[in-house]
Design a protein around this motif. Structure first.
Motif, PDB file in Angstrom:
ATOM      1  N   SER A 144       0.853  -1.188   0.000  1.00 32.44           N
ATOM      2  CA  SER A 144       0.000   0.000   0.000  1.00 32.44           C
ATOM      3  C   SER A 144       0.885   1.232   0.000  1.00 32.44           C
ATOM      4  O   SER A 144       2.112   1.151   0.146  1.00 32.44           O
ATOM      5  N   GLY A 145       0.240   2.379  -0.155  1.00 34.83           N
ATOM      6  CA  GLY A 145       0.942   3.649  -0.031  1.00 34.83           C
ATOM      7  C   GLY A 145       0.767   4.197   1.376  1.00 34.83           C
ATOM      8  O   GLY A 145      -0.334   4.178   1.930  1.00 34.83           O
ATOM      9  N   PHE A 146       1.855   4.682   1.961  1.00 34.75           N
ATOM     10  CA  PHE A 146       1.822   5.240   3.313  1.00 34.75           C
ATOM     11  C   PHE A 146       2.262   6.699   3.245  1.00 34.75           C
ATOM     12  O   PHE A 146       3.108   7.069   2.426  1.00 34.75           O
ATOM     13  N   ASP A 147       1.667   7.527   4.114  1.00 31.44           N
ATOM     14  CA  ASP A 147       1.809   8.978   4.012  1.00 31.44           C
ATOM     15  C   ASP A 147       2.546   9.576   5.205  1.00 31.44           C
ATOM     16  O   ASP A 147       2.648   8.962   6.269  1.00 31.44           O
ATOM     17  N   THR A 148       3.016  10.797   4.992  1.00 25.26           N
ATOM     18  CA  THR A 148       3.637  11.545   6.088  1.00 25.26           C
ATOM     19  C   THR A 148       2.624  12.428   6.807  1.00 25.26           C
ATOM     20  O   THR A 148       2.943  13.016   7.845  1.00 25.26           O
ATOM     21  N   LEU A 149       1.404  12.518   6.251  1.00 22.56           N
ATOM     22  CA  LEU A 149       0.329  13.284   6.888  1.00 22.56           C
ATOM     23  C   LEU A 149      -0.938  12.445   6.938  1.00 22.56           C
ATOM     24  O   LEU A 149      -1.147  11.583   6.082  1.00 22.56           O
ATOM     25  N   PRO A 150      -1.810  12.688   7.918  1.00 23.95           N
ATOM     26  CA  PRO A 150      -3.100  11.983   7.946  1.00 23.95           C
ATOM     27  C   PRO A 150      -3.886  12.276   6.681  1.00 23.95           C
ATOM     28  O   PRO A 150      -3.723  13.318   6.039  1.00 23.95           O
ATOM     29  N   HIS A 151      -4.777  11.355   6.329  1.00 26.30           N
ATOM     30  CA  HIS A 151      -5.540  11.479   5.092  1.00 26.30           C
ATOM     31  C   HIS A 151      -6.337  12.770   5.032  1.00 26.30           C
ATOM     32  O   HIS A 151      -6.426  13.420   3.980  1.00 26.30           O
ATOM     33  N   ASP A 152      -6.917  13.192   6.167  1.00 26.32           N
ATOM     34  CA  ASP A 152      -7.760  14.396   6.148  1.00 26.32           C
ATOM     35  C   ASP A 152      -6.950  15.686   6.120  1.00 26.32           C
ATOM     36  O   ASP A 152      -7.513  16.780   6.103  1.00 26.32           O
ATOM     37  N   GLN A 153      -5.595  15.584   6.124  1.00 23.80           N
ATOM     38  CA  GLN A 153      -4.758  16.779   6.046  1.00 23.80           C
ATOM     39  C   GLN A 153      -3.952  16.849   4.751  1.00 23.80           C
ATOM     40  O   GLN A 153      -3.091  17.712   4.595  1.00 23.80           O
ATOM     41  N   HIS A 154      -4.211  15.949   3.816  1.00 21.40           N
ATOM     42  CA  HIS A 154      -3.423  15.903   2.586  1.00 21.40           C
ATOM     43  C   HIS A 154      -3.479  17.220   1.812  1.00 21.40           C
ATOM     44  O   HIS A 154      -2.488  17.645   1.210  1.00 21.40           O
ATOM     45  N   GLN A 155      -4.627  17.854   1.827  1.00 18.83           N
ATOM     46  CA  GLN A 155      -4.770  19.085   1.042  1.00 18.83           C
ATOM     47  C   GLN A 155      -4.256  20.309   1.804  1.00 18.83           C
ATOM     48  O   GLN A 155      -4.198  21.400   1.239  1.00 18.83           O
ATOM     49  N   ASN A 156      -3.894  20.125   3.058  1.00 17.22           N
ATOM     50  CA  ASN A 156      -3.448  21.263   3.871  1.00 17.22           C
ATOM     51  C   ASN A 156      -1.937  21.305   4.079  1.00 17.22           C
ATOM     52  O   ASN A 156      -1.425  22.168   4.789  1.00 17.22           O
ATOM     53  N   GLY A 157      -1.223  20.354   3.501  1.00 19.47           N
ATOM     54  CA  GLY A 157       0.219  20.338   3.716  1.00 19.47           C
ATOM     55  C   GLY A 157       0.941  19.591   2.616  1.00 19.47           C
ATOM     56  O   GLY A 157       0.347  19.131   1.644  1.00 19.47           O
ATOM     57  N   ASP A 158       2.240  19.483   2.786  1.00 20.53           N
ATOM     58  CA  ASP A 158       3.100  18.819   1.797  1.00 20.53           C
ATOM     59  C   ASP A 158       3.228  17.351   2.169  1.00 20.53           C
ATOM     60  O   ASP A 158       4.150  16.945   2.871  1.00 20.53           O
ATOM     61  N   ASN A 159       2.299  16.545   1.693  1.00 14.02           N
ATOM     62  CA  ASN A 159       2.302  15.116   2.025  1.00 14.02           C
ATOM     63  C   ASN A 159       3.223  14.343   1.088  1.00 14.02           C
ATOM     64  O   ASN A 159       3.350  14.664  -0.085  1.00 14.02           O
ATOM     65  N   ARG A 160       3.859  13.309   1.630  1.00 16.87           N
ATOM     66  CA  ARG A 160       4.675  12.405   0.818  1.00 16.87           C
ATOM     67  C   ARG A 160       4.069  11.018   0.943  1.00 16.87           C
ATOM     68  O   ARG A 160       3.869  10.505   2.041  1.00 16.87           O
ATOM     69  N   ASN A 161       3.807  10.376  -0.184  1.00 16.75           N
ATOM     70  CA  ASN A 161       3.236   9.032  -0.202  1.00 16.75           C
ATOM     71  C   ASN A 161       4.278   8.054  -0.736  1.00 16.75           C
ATOM     72  O   ASN A 161       4.855   8.271  -1.803  1.00 16.75           O
ATOM     73  N   VAL A 162       4.527   6.990   0.012  1.00 13.77           N
ATOM     74  CA  VAL A 162       5.557   6.016  -0.357  1.00 13.77           C
ATOM     75  C   VAL A 162       4.955   4.614  -0.342  1.00 13.77           C
ATOM     76  O   VAL A 162       4.306   4.218   0.628  1.00 13.77           O
ATOM     77  N   ARG A 163       5.170   3.893  -1.404  1.00 15.66           N
ATOM     78  CA  ARG A 163       4.670   2.520  -1.504  1.00 15.66           C
ATOM     79  C   ARG A 163       5.580   1.574  -0.732  1.00 15.66           C
ATOM     80  O   ARG A 163       6.812   1.700  -0.771  1.00 15.66           O
ATOM     81  N   ALA A 164       4.975   0.602  -0.048  1.00 17.17           N
ATOM     82  CA  ALA A 164       5.742  -0.420   0.669  1.00 17.17           C
ATOM     83  C   ALA A 164       4.908  -1.679   0.809  1.00 17.17           C
ATOM     84  O   ALA A 164       3.680  -1.626   0.953  1.00 17.17           O
ATOM     85  N   ALA A 165       5.577  -2.832   0.769  1.00 20.53           N
ATOM     86  CA  ALA A 165       4.935  -4.091   1.128  1.00 20.53           C
ATOM     87  C   ALA A 165       4.882  -4.161   2.647  1.00 20.53           C
ATOM     88  O   ALA A 165       5.743  -3.602   3.331  1.00 20.53           O
ATOM     89  N   TYR A 166       3.878  -4.852   3.164  1.00 19.92           N
ATOM     90  CA  TYR A 166       3.790  -4.950   4.616  1.00 19.92           C
ATOM     91  C   TYR A 166       3.324  -6.333   5.033  1.00 19.92           C
ATOM     92  O   TYR A 166       2.668  -7.051   4.282  1.00 19.92           O
ATOM     93  N   THR A 167       3.703  -6.706   6.231  1.00 21.90           N
ATOM     94  CA  THR A 167       3.270  -7.958   6.818  1.00 21.90           C
ATOM     95  C   THR A 167       3.077  -7.755   8.311  1.00 21.90           C
ATOM     96  O   THR A 167       3.372  -6.665   8.834  1.00 21.90           O
ATOM     97  N   THR A 168       2.584  -8.762   8.984  1.00 26.10           N
ATOM     98  CA  THR A 168       2.340  -8.659  10.419  1.00 26.10           C
ATOM     99  C   THR A 168       2.885  -9.896  11.125  1.00 26.10           C
ATOM    100  O   THR A 168       3.033 -10.968  10.524  1.00 26.10           O
ATOM    101  N   GLY A 169       3.176  -9.747  12.397  1.00 26.10           N
ATOM    102  CA  GLY A 169       3.665 -10.854  13.206  1.00 26.10           C
ATOM    103  C   GLY A 169       3.829 -10.414  14.646  1.00 26.10           C
ATOM    104  O   GLY A 169       3.566  -9.252  14.988  1.00 26.10           O
ATOM    105  N   ASP A 170       4.299 -11.334  15.488  1.00 30.83           N
ATOM    106  CA  ASP A 170       4.468 -10.999  16.899  1.00 30.83           C
ATOM    107  C   ASP A 170       5.916 -10.641  17.198  1.00 30.83           C
ATOM    108  O   ASP A 170       6.695 -10.345  16.280  1.00 30.83           O
ATOM    109  N   ASP A 171       6.302 -10.681  18.478  1.00 33.06           N
ATOM    110  CA  ASP A 171       7.641 -10.272  18.871  1.00 33.06           C
ATOM    111  C   ASP A 171       8.713 -11.304  18.516  1.00 33.06           C
ATOM    112  O   ASP A 171       9.889 -11.103  18.824  1.00 33.06           O
ATOM    113  N   HIS A 172       8.330 -12.409  17.856  1.00 31.80           N
ATOM    114  CA  HIS A 172       9.308 -13.415  17.399  1.00 31.80           C
ATOM    115  C   HIS A 172       9.574 -13.320  15.896  1.00 31.80           C
ATOM    116  O   HIS A 172      10.416 -14.047  15.378  1.00 31.80           O
ATOM    117  N   VAL A 173       8.836 -12.464  15.205  1.00 32.79           N
ATOM    118  CA  VAL A 173       8.876 -12.498  13.745  1.00 32.79           C
ATOM    119  C   VAL A 173      10.233 -12.096  13.182  1.00 32.79           C
ATOM    120  O   VAL A 173      10.715 -12.700  12.216  1.00 32.79           O
TER     121      VAL A 173
END
Length: 409
Positions: A110-139
């Motif tokens: 997904s794309g992840f931002d430097t600003l919350p979605h509702d503030q995108h039009q009020n500032g200089d947002n940067r959107n960066v694509r990244a793969a992501y996964t989930t796990g616990d403290d052993h991952v």
């Protein structure tokens, strides 16, 4: 040198009288140069891709999935017990339930931002694509990656839920992602956003690849401390390389002995998953190697055949030159110069063809731009092969006896 140059005019005149063979050979050399230079560059590019560092001990990690069909058990508790059972197998270093498996060709991004979605039009947002996964403290330990900056997950960081809207508040990221989303800044303690949910970066791993090595951002990876209790779960197990085979044999029995209303499927090593993902590239690489060998051999045989044909057709002329005192070296030199002229013309147009073919591959298939060094090296290699191919028949021609030659009149 002067003597060789003085023979160019009669050589050109001789080629004009049998120009069909010379033209065909020029075309063959042109095609070989254009294709081989691009194929060699693609082989280098694909070899570099196949040998890239992933950040994982690929020969230590096993992947598999568990499908649970029993409804008489708490899934969260079951998988916690399953992880403990797997860690107790001799040779196992660690084990963890994980959402998406690195290098497997299947995952989420997904794309992840430097600003919350509702503030995108009020500032200089940067959107960066990244793969992501989930796990616990052993991952992280299971995947064999180490924290370069910051800290690992703690038990209190882990979010155990089946609610997709409930996100973790912290994450560990790859350095590539950290440097892209927060350039010229230390990303530790910084917050990026998924929608309006802020996530704090608590740790950075130097090298960590996502599920797709061919992704536009293969080095951008995020791990969230989140575990979902689901009937279908991916599990990763890390064992010592020498024990992985024995661990592989015992995993299913241990899991089913713990709870038999489930199925273990698609067990494979990380290196095997990577090999499957890259199978098409490896096949293409091998085909290109075969193509280069075949083209070079056909070109060499074509030059050899044309030289033999010319010698047979010019037996009387060669015999006459030998009778007039021409040395053997002069006969060899004649055919080398003749072949060199044909080859140079073919190489000239072949280099132009290689350049335009590289441009077409760049536009149509998004391959890297052809390095001109490969055109130069290929042209020199074809020239050398061409000259070597003519040596044997030229040496035979130089041994023609003047008396035998005159009897063919």
């Amino acid at each position: 040198m002067y003597k060789a140059m003085s023979e160019i005019k009669p050589i050109v005149n001789a080629l004009k009288r049998s120009k069909v063979g010379a033209i065909l050979l020029m075309i063959q050399i042109m095609i070989t140069t254009a294709i081989v230079s691009n194929a060699a560059f693609i082989i280098y590019d694909r070899s570099t891709y196949l040998q890239q560092e992933t950040g994982y001990p690929e020969d230590e990690i096993l992947y598999f999935a568990i499908t649970t069909f029993g409804e008489d058990i708490d899934l969260s508790q079951l998988f916690e017990e399953t992880e403990t059972t797997l860690r107790e197998i001799p040779g196992v270093i660690d084990a963890a339930v994980i959402a998406a498996l690195p290098l497997s060709g299947s995952g989420s991004a997904s794309g992840f931002d430097t600003l919350p979605h509702d503030q995108h039009q009020n500032g200089d947002n940067r959107n960066v694509r990244a793969a992501y996964t989930t796990g616990d403290d052993h991952v992280l330990n299971t995947l064999g990656v180490k924290i370069a900056e910051g800290r690992d997950f703690r038990p209190e960081d882990i979010v155990v839920t089946n609610d997709p809207s409930m996100l973790a508040k912290v994450a560990i990221v790859s350095r590539a992602f950290a440097e892209e989303i927060f350039p010229d800044e230390n990303a530790i303690g910084k917050t990026f956003y998924s929608g309006n949910t802020g996530v704090e970066i608590i740790g950075i791993v130097d090298t960590m690849k996502g599920p797709w090595l061919k992704d536009s951002r293969p080095n951008n990876v995020i791990i969230f401390p989140r575990v979902e209790a689901r009937m279908y779960q991916n599990v990763a197990v890390r064992a010592t390389a020498e024990d992985r085979a024995s661990v592989r044999k015992s995993i299913e029995d241990k899991i089913l002995a713990q709870y038999d209303k489930r199925v273990v499927i698609n067990m494979r090593g990380m290196d095997e998953a990577k090999a499957g993902y890259n199978a098409a590239d490896l096949l293409m690489l091998r085909m290109l190697v075969v193509l280069i060998v075949v083209l070079v051999m056909i070109t060499a045989l074509g030059i050899f055949g044309m030289t033999v044909f010319n010698i047979n057709k010019r037996t009387r002329q060669i015999g006459t030159r030998r009778a007039l005192g021409a040395r053997k070296s002069a006969i060899v030199q004649y055919f080398l110069v003749e072949n060199g002229l044909i080859c140079l013309v073919g190489l000239f147009f072949g280099c132009i063809g290689a350049y335009y073919l590289g441009g077409m591959l760049l536009r149509e298939y998004s391959l890297p731009a052809l390095n001109n060094l490969y055109i130069v090296v290929t042209a020199l290699s074809v020239l050398v092969v061409s000259l070597l191919s003519v040596l044997l028949p030229a040496n035979r021609a130089s041994n023609i006896s003047p008396s035998i030659a005159t009897r063919t009149i």
